[in-house]
Design an enzyme around this catalytic site. Structure first.
Site, PDB file in Angstrom:
ATOM      1  N   GLY A  70      -2.044   6.414  10.404  1.00 63.88           N
ATOM      2  CA  GLY A  70      -1.895   4.972  10.530  1.00 63.88           C
ATOM      3  C   GLY A  70      -1.480   4.291   9.241  1.00 63.88           C
ATOM      4  CB  SER A  71       0.604   3.270   7.344  1.00 68.83           C
ATOM      5  OG  SER A  71       1.524   3.924   8.185  1.00 68.83           O
ATOM      6  NE  ARG A  72       1.622  -4.698   6.015  1.00 63.79           N
ATOM      7  CZ  ARG A  72       1.197  -5.364   4.959  1.00 63.79           C
ATOM      8  NH1 ARG A  72      -0.090  -5.474   4.725  1.00 63.79           N
ATOM      9  NH2 ARG A  72       2.042  -5.914   4.117  1.00 63.79           N
TER      10      ARG A  72
END
Length: 215
Positions: free
Chosen positions: A184-186
């Site tokens: 997960g991240s952005r």
């Protein structure tokens, strides 16, 4: 089923490029310990969690084929719109938070040429943290019919490896795969001045399918 979900569901299972260093050792260990279990049941203590981890990685690193959506600018990432912020230079930043359950392959928001791909060292704060702008990241600039488009892949607390699939000078089609953020991240996308977002905070995005700009 929404139009976005229908387009995203037309998928044949495949693994994302760039996951081999993580996936193969885990899968090999799972197979080896499963075989050893036939000789000694105690190996099941290792085989069970390794098999579960391999299954989880198959899910995390999936890379489904998709029918591109319609629109000038499409979402570069799966996830949820975390924030929409007016920028000093007139652009609008749309930040998309990717959870570990999302597809982690990012796609080109529109067709054009890759003007630059820059890796920027940084920290590894959770992607939902307001200071995660200073995390490890890869900054993309695309030359497009709408001018320069900036996109930023941001690593999170778990995702510590960003894998670009393209380099400067490459030609890219809209919704084409351009890179991977592990776990997960952005992803931040900067809409050019004069272009308003058609999405809202909390809205679910599908990479290469959901339209971001207002027509």
């Amino acid at each position: 089923m929404s139009d976005d979900s229908a387009k995203a569901s037309r998928a044949g299972f495949k693994l994302a490029r760039g996951v081999t260093p993580w996936f193969l050792p885990t899968a090999a260990a799972a197979v080896a310990t499963a075989l050893l279990t036939r000789r000694d049941r105690r190996w099941a203590l290792a085989a069970a969690p390794l098999s579960a981890l391999t299954g989880g990685m198959l899910w995390f690193f999936r890379d489904p084929d998709r029918t591109p959506g319609e629109g000038r600018i499409l979402s570069p990432a799966d996830g949820v719109v975390q924030s929409i912020d007016p920028w000093r230079d007139g652009r609008t930043r749309v930040a998309i938070f990717m959870s570990p359950l999302n597809v982690h392959v990012n796609r080109a928001p529109l067709a054009g040429n890759v003007a630059s791909v820059q890796h920027v060292p940084g920290g590894f704060l959770p992607a939902f943290n307001k200071d995660s702008d200073q995390n490890e990241r890869v900054v993309w600039h695309f030359e497009t019919a709408l001018g320069d488009i900036e996109m930023v892949q941001i690593a999170g607390a778990v995702a510590r490896r960003i894998v670009p699939y393209m380099s400067s000078g490459a030609k890219v089609e809209q919704a084409e795969r351009i890179g991977l953020i592990r776990f997960g991240s952005r992803v931040d996308l900067y809409l050019p001045e004069g272009i308003s977002p058609a999405v809202s905070v909390g809205e679910k995005m599908v990479a290469g399918v959901t339209r971001i700009d207002r027509g």
